[in-house]
Write a protein that holds these residues in place. Structure first.
Motif, PDB file in Angstrom:
ATOM      1  N   ILE A   2      -9.059   2.205   4.484  1.00 42.42           N
ATOM      2  CA  ILE A   2      -9.075   1.938   3.042  1.00 42.42           C
ATOM      3  C   ILE A   2     -10.424   2.363   2.469  1.00 42.42           C
ATOM      4  O   ILE A   2     -11.472   1.990   2.998  1.00 42.42           O
ATOM      5  CB  ILE A   2      -8.876   0.440   2.746  1.00 42.42           C
ATOM      6  CG1 ILE A   2      -7.607  -0.066   3.427  1.00 42.42           C
ATOM      7  CG2 ILE A   2      -8.848   0.186   1.236  1.00 42.42           C
ATOM      8  CD1 ILE A   2      -7.278  -1.505   3.154  1.00 42.42           C
ATOM      9  N   ILE A 135      -5.538   4.419   0.446  1.00 39.54           N
ATOM     10  CA  ILE A 135      -5.231   3.889   1.774  1.00 39.54           C
ATOM     11  C   ILE A 135      -4.474   4.949   2.569  1.00 39.54           C
ATOM     12  O   ILE A 135      -3.430   5.436   2.125  1.00 39.54           O
ATOM     13  CB  ILE A 135      -4.376   2.615   1.658  1.00 39.54           C
ATOM     14  CG1 ILE A 135      -5.098   1.619   0.747  1.00 39.54           C
ATOM     15  CG2 ILE A 135      -4.101   2.002   3.027  1.00 39.54           C
ATOM     16  CD1 ILE A 135      -4.221   0.519   0.241  1.00 39.54           C
ATOM     17  N   GLY A 137      -2.926   5.999   6.526  1.00 36.58           N
ATOM     18  CA  GLY A 137      -2.504   5.314   7.745  1.00 36.58           C
ATOM     19  C   GLY A 137      -1.528   6.147   8.537  1.00 36.58           C
ATOM     20  O   GLY A 137      -1.142   7.242   8.118  1.00 36.58           O
ATOM     21  N   ASP A 142       2.463   1.180   8.075  1.00 32.60           N
ATOM     22  CA  ASP A 142       1.055   0.917   8.363  1.00 32.60           C
ATOM     23  C   ASP A 142       0.238   0.851   7.064  1.00 32.60           C
ATOM     24  O   ASP A 142      -0.622  -0.019   6.891  1.00 32.60           O
ATOM     25  CB  ASP A 142       0.534   2.015   9.305  1.00 32.60           C
ATOM     26  CG  ASP A 142      -0.951   1.871   9.573  1.00 32.60           C
ATOM     27  OD1 ASP A 142      -1.409   0.729   9.754  1.00 32.60           O
ATOM     28  OD2 ASP A 142      -1.669   2.894   9.583  1.00 32.60           O
ATOM     29  N   LYS A 145       0.908  -2.405   5.407  1.00 34.96           N
ATOM     30  CA  LYS A 145       0.259  -3.518   6.121  1.00 34.96           C
ATOM     31  C   LYS A 145      -1.236  -3.571   5.796  1.00 34.96           C
ATOM     32  O   LYS A 145      -1.790  -4.646   5.542  1.00 34.96           O
ATOM     33  CB  LYS A 145       0.474  -3.352   7.624  1.00 34.96           C
ATOM     34  CG  LYS A 145       0.221  -4.617   8.414  1.00 34.96           C
ATOM     35  CD  LYS A 145       0.521  -4.375   9.880  1.00 34.96           C
ATOM     36  CE  LYS A 145      -0.013  -5.501  10.716  1.00 34.96           C
ATOM     37  NZ  LYS A 145       0.935  -6.541  11.001  1.00 34.96           N
ATOM     38  N   GLN A 146      -1.861  -2.433   5.740  1.00 36.44           N
ATOM     39  CA  GLN A 146      -3.292  -2.407   5.383  1.00 36.44           C
ATOM     40  C   GLN A 146      -3.496  -2.904   3.949  1.00 36.44           C
ATOM     41  O   GLN A 146      -4.413  -3.672   3.670  1.00 36.44           O
ATOM     42  CB  GLN A 146      -3.834  -0.986   5.487  1.00 36.44           C
ATOM     43  CG  GLN A 146      -3.940  -0.456   6.885  1.00 36.44           C
ATOM     44  CD  GLN A 146      -4.621   0.901   6.845  1.00 36.44           C
ATOM     45  OE1 GLN A 146      -5.744   1.031   6.356  1.00 36.44           O
ATOM     46  NE2 GLN A 146      -3.948   1.914   7.336  1.00 36.44           N
ATOM     47  N   THR A 149      -2.982  -6.579   3.735  1.00 35.60           N
ATOM     48  CA  THR A 149      -4.114  -7.306   4.320  1.00 35.60           C
ATOM     49  C   THR A 149      -5.258  -7.354   3.306  1.00 35.60           C
ATOM     50  O   THR A 149      -5.927  -8.376   3.140  1.00 35.60           O
ATOM     51  CB  THR A 149      -4.558  -6.612   5.631  1.00 35.60           C
ATOM     52  OG1 THR A 149      -3.400  -6.435   6.446  1.00 35.60           O
ATOM     53  CG2 THR A 149      -5.586  -7.430   6.383  1.00 35.60           C
ATOM     54  N   LEU A 150      -5.440  -6.258   2.604  1.00 31.46           N
ATOM     55  CA  LEU A 150      -6.490  -6.182   1.570  1.00 31.46           C
ATOM     56  C   LEU A 150      -6.269  -7.217   0.467  1.00 31.46           C
ATOM     57  O   LEU A 150      -7.220  -7.828  -0.025  1.00 31.46           O
ATOM     58  CB  LEU A 150      -6.472  -4.769   0.964  1.00 31.46           C
ATOM     59  CG  LEU A 150      -7.402  -4.488  -0.212  1.00 31.46           C
ATOM     60  CD1 LEU A 150      -8.849  -4.401   0.272  1.00 31.46           C
ATOM     61  CD2 LEU A 150      -7.015  -3.184  -0.922  1.00 31.46           C
TER      62      LEU A 150
END
Ligand code: GLC
Length: 690
Positions: A2, A135, A137, A142, A145-146, A149-150
């Motif tokens: 990210i 982002i 990935g 993926d 998911k990143q 999470t952020l």
């Protein structure tokens, strides 16, 4: 990976929980443009797909249209609309490059995704003060998911909120609700909750209960609980102006309302007449308003819905005065085409007008901000006010909350319903397409008004919508005042309704498990096929089927008079067609395109290889579900396992390892057997080779 790019001095919206330093290089693969206006551009190849935007119109692939991120109270979601109730500024471009873009900006943002020019993606925030996250990935899943999470863990609803909810604007008194519940119970149709729309309040005043129509409210709440029913009251953003009404009096006294430029409390007409809007961007106001929910929590209420929080404005004093004056002036005029329509527009343009949105102000803990510049944060912060209060009052208990308006960040405090849709077949399809986009943006506890809010519902429409709705965390039948009654007992024989909703209840441990895992692991409950089959070019074209949880694919029927539908199987799958929790037909079907017959009373479901589905015995409400005894449907030729998430459904100790219990298929003496701590009463095992 990210990367954050900061332009100007962005307002901290609270959307992200991970604060990362801003990158200094240029924002690749986007290109920053400053002429003719500040925007970000990207040139798409012909086959690039653009996912995202959460609660937005049109397809799973957003390409070919233009969307404006500006929370809007508009009950007519026709195709040309650019804004709905939420503002979810996250997209993923997939094709030649693969990357996500999150535009953290509290005002209007335009996403022109190949509308002006099919090859060009242009993202235009209204101002130059913005944080943009790029982002990259390994896969679409993926990147999501990143991103998730952020922005932090999604709000987690109590398990009872996965039961079926009945709602209608127009339940005028406690007896109306008793009658609804009685009909559900007598017909054996499962039900867990009834929503209280604005009519439970005294003159539409927040945090009041009309004593005449809902006498002894505490006792009524308990009476319903004894029947396995929770009541879910609505809370509106606008606070009625009325002498002696405590919320109004305190709000004025302690400066909790949004102000006009000359420091007056801004006045807008909503349900109760003239109201003031609490300044939810101010932390003291949030605390004050949040504490008000206690009034209802103390009466035994365990869930709420926050409404009209775009905020919806029917009219402002100023706008109404101007329109009335124009009407007066017109009395003596010979109205021609221009003057007549100008007059008409004065009235039709009264609601939710930009003039009004740019005429009141927030005090965000010392910083004065004009509303239109931070418009998309309003509903978010109303729900944050509630969420923060629930943590104080009920630190160990989940309180249900869903909002109409939202911004990314609000997903940590509540779910959303997708606002005032219609009893239209096209809105089933819109609902299907929206689910994965919402999940990408962190909204997991979500759903649309089943049967449609506006317009008149029909039996077939409701059955088809329910057959999709049984998979959605928020499963609520809701309709508008004045439309045809659409509770499940209003359409003659109730058997089909009972069966379809009972299928939901038998799958509830699975649906709840998948929801919990999606929340805890920052994954999506509903995914476009391309997310799970990235190498299958055909899968990327499918817009009306979704991957659901671990190993299932859903293929709802959404066409009037259809007897079935075409489906695409990205691999060989087990087809399970339910008529009731226990009446099922199975077929092993090869990868490819097929037509499946699906009658009005049937629910189609597909299962991937080496997966299993636990089913429990359906009950009339979630409190009565026996989650120790299961039947298992499996499609396997080798050992595999399913992780069942099992907790008490209301505590907040989500991460305890003992909540995750495997149901496994193991090989014993050359045979596959189901092994579990649960009691498994029956196994329907389909082998890949049979
Ligand atoms: C809004 C809500 C709708 C509700 C109505 C009356 O239109 O979106 O769900 O029934 O207000 O409160």
């Amino acid at each position: 990976m990210i990367k954050k790019y900061t332009y100007g001095e962005p307002l901290q919206t609270g959307a992200v929980v991970d604060i990362i330093p801003a990158a200094t290089e240029s924002i690749e693969p986007l290109e920053l443009k400053t002429e003719p206006q500040f925007c970000f551009e990207y040139t798409m190849t012909d086959d690039d797909i653009v996912y995202g935007l959460g609660e937005a119109n049109r397809g799973i692939n957003k390409r070919g249209y233009i969307y404006t991120s500006f929370c809007t109270d508009d009950p007519s979601h026709t195709e040309e609309k650019r804004s709905l109730y939420g503002a979810h500024n996250f997209i993923i471009v997939d094709g030649y490059d693969r990357f996500g873009v999150f535009v953290d900006f509290p005002g209007k943002v335009t996403f022109d995704i190949g509308y002006t020019d099919y090859k060009t993606l242009t993202v235009t925030p209204d101002e130059q003060n913005v944080d943009v996250y790029i982002i990259t990935g390994d896969s679409l899943n993926d990147i999501v998911k990143q991103f998730r999470t952020l922005i932090g863990r999604s709000y987690i609803a109590p398990r009872w909120a996965f039961g079926f909810q009945q709602s209608r604007w127009g339940y005028m008194c406690a007896d109306d609700i008793r009658e609804v519940v009685k009909n559900y119970r007598e017909n054996g149709i499962p039900l867990d909750a009834v929503n209280l729309d604005i009519d439970y309040m005294e003159k539409y005043k927040d945090f009041t209960v009309d004593e005449e129509r809902f006498p002894n409210f505490d006792e009524f709440v308990q009476e319903m609980r004894n029947q396995g029913i929770r009541l879910i009251p609505i809370i509106d953003a606008g606070v009625k102006i009325e002498d002696g009404y405590d919320v109004y009096v305190e709000g004025v006294r302690d400066n909790h309302f949004c102000k006009t430029a000359n420091g007056q409390d801004f006045t807008a007409g909503v349900w109760p007449g003239r109201t003031h809007f609490p300044d939810f961007l101010n932390s003291d106001t949030r605390k004050w308003f949040g504490e008000k929910y206690k009034f209802l929590l103390d009466k035994g209420i365990e869930g709420f819905w926050n409404d009209m929080n775009e905020p919806a404005v029917f009219y402002s004093d100023k706008g109404l005065r101007e329109a009335l004056q124009a009407a007066k002036d017109a009395e003596t005029q010979d109205l021609d085409i221009n003057s007549f329509f100008a007059l008409k527009d004065k009235f039709t343009g009264l609601s939710n007008s930009m003039n009004d949105y740019s005429s009141f102000y927030h005090n965000m803990d010392g910083t004065v901000l004009r509303h239109d510049k931070v418009h998309n944060l309003y509903g978010y912060n109303m729900t944050k006010a509630a969420g923060e209060a629930f943590k104080t009052f009920e630190p160990n208990k989940r309180i249900l909350m869903y909002s109409r308006s939202s911004y990314i960040g609000m997903h940590r405090y509540g779910g959303i319903w997708t606002g005032d849709n219609q009893s239209w077949w096209s809105h089933i399809l819109l609902n299907i397409k929206m689910m994965p986009s919402l999940n990408m943006c962190g909204f997991l506890y979500t759903g649309a008004d089943l049967g449609g809010f506006g317009s008149d519902c029909t039996r077939d429409l409701l059955l088809r919508w329910l057959a999709f709705g049984i998979f959605k965390p928020l499963m609520r039948n809701h309709s508008a005042l004045g439309t045809r009654n659409q509770e499940c007992f209003r359409f003659g024989d109730t058997t089909d309704f009972k069966n379809i909703i009972s299928i939901r209840y038998s799958m509830l441990p699975y649906i709840y498990s998948e929801y919990m895992k999606a929340s805890l692991e920052n994954t999506m409950l509903f995914r476009p096929l391309s997310f799970d089959y990235p190498d299958d070019a055909f899968a990327a074209r499918v817009e009306d089927q979704l991957m659901f949880g671990d190993g299932l694919m859903i293929t709802p029927v959404y066409t009037q008079n259809a007897k079935g539908r075409y489906v695409y199987l990205p691999e060989d799958m087990l087809y399970i067609k339910f008529t009731s929790p226990t009446q099922r037909k199975y077929a092993l079907m090869p990868k490819g395109n097929h037509y499946i017959d699906v009658a009005l009373n049937e629910v189609p479901l597909f299962m991937r290889k080496n997966k299993l589905l636990p089913l429990c015995r359906p009950t009339d409400c979630t409190d009565n579900i026996d989650d120790s005894t299961f039947e298992v449907i499996a499609y396997a030729d080798k050992p595999c396992e399913y992780i069942l998430y099992n907790d008490d459904g209301f505590s907040t100790d989500y991460d305890k390892p003992e909540h995750f219990e495997p149901i496994s298929i193991k090989e014993e003496n050359g045979e596959l057997k189901v092994v579990s701590n649960k009691t498994i009463v029956r196994v329907s095992m389909f082998n890949l080779n049979n």
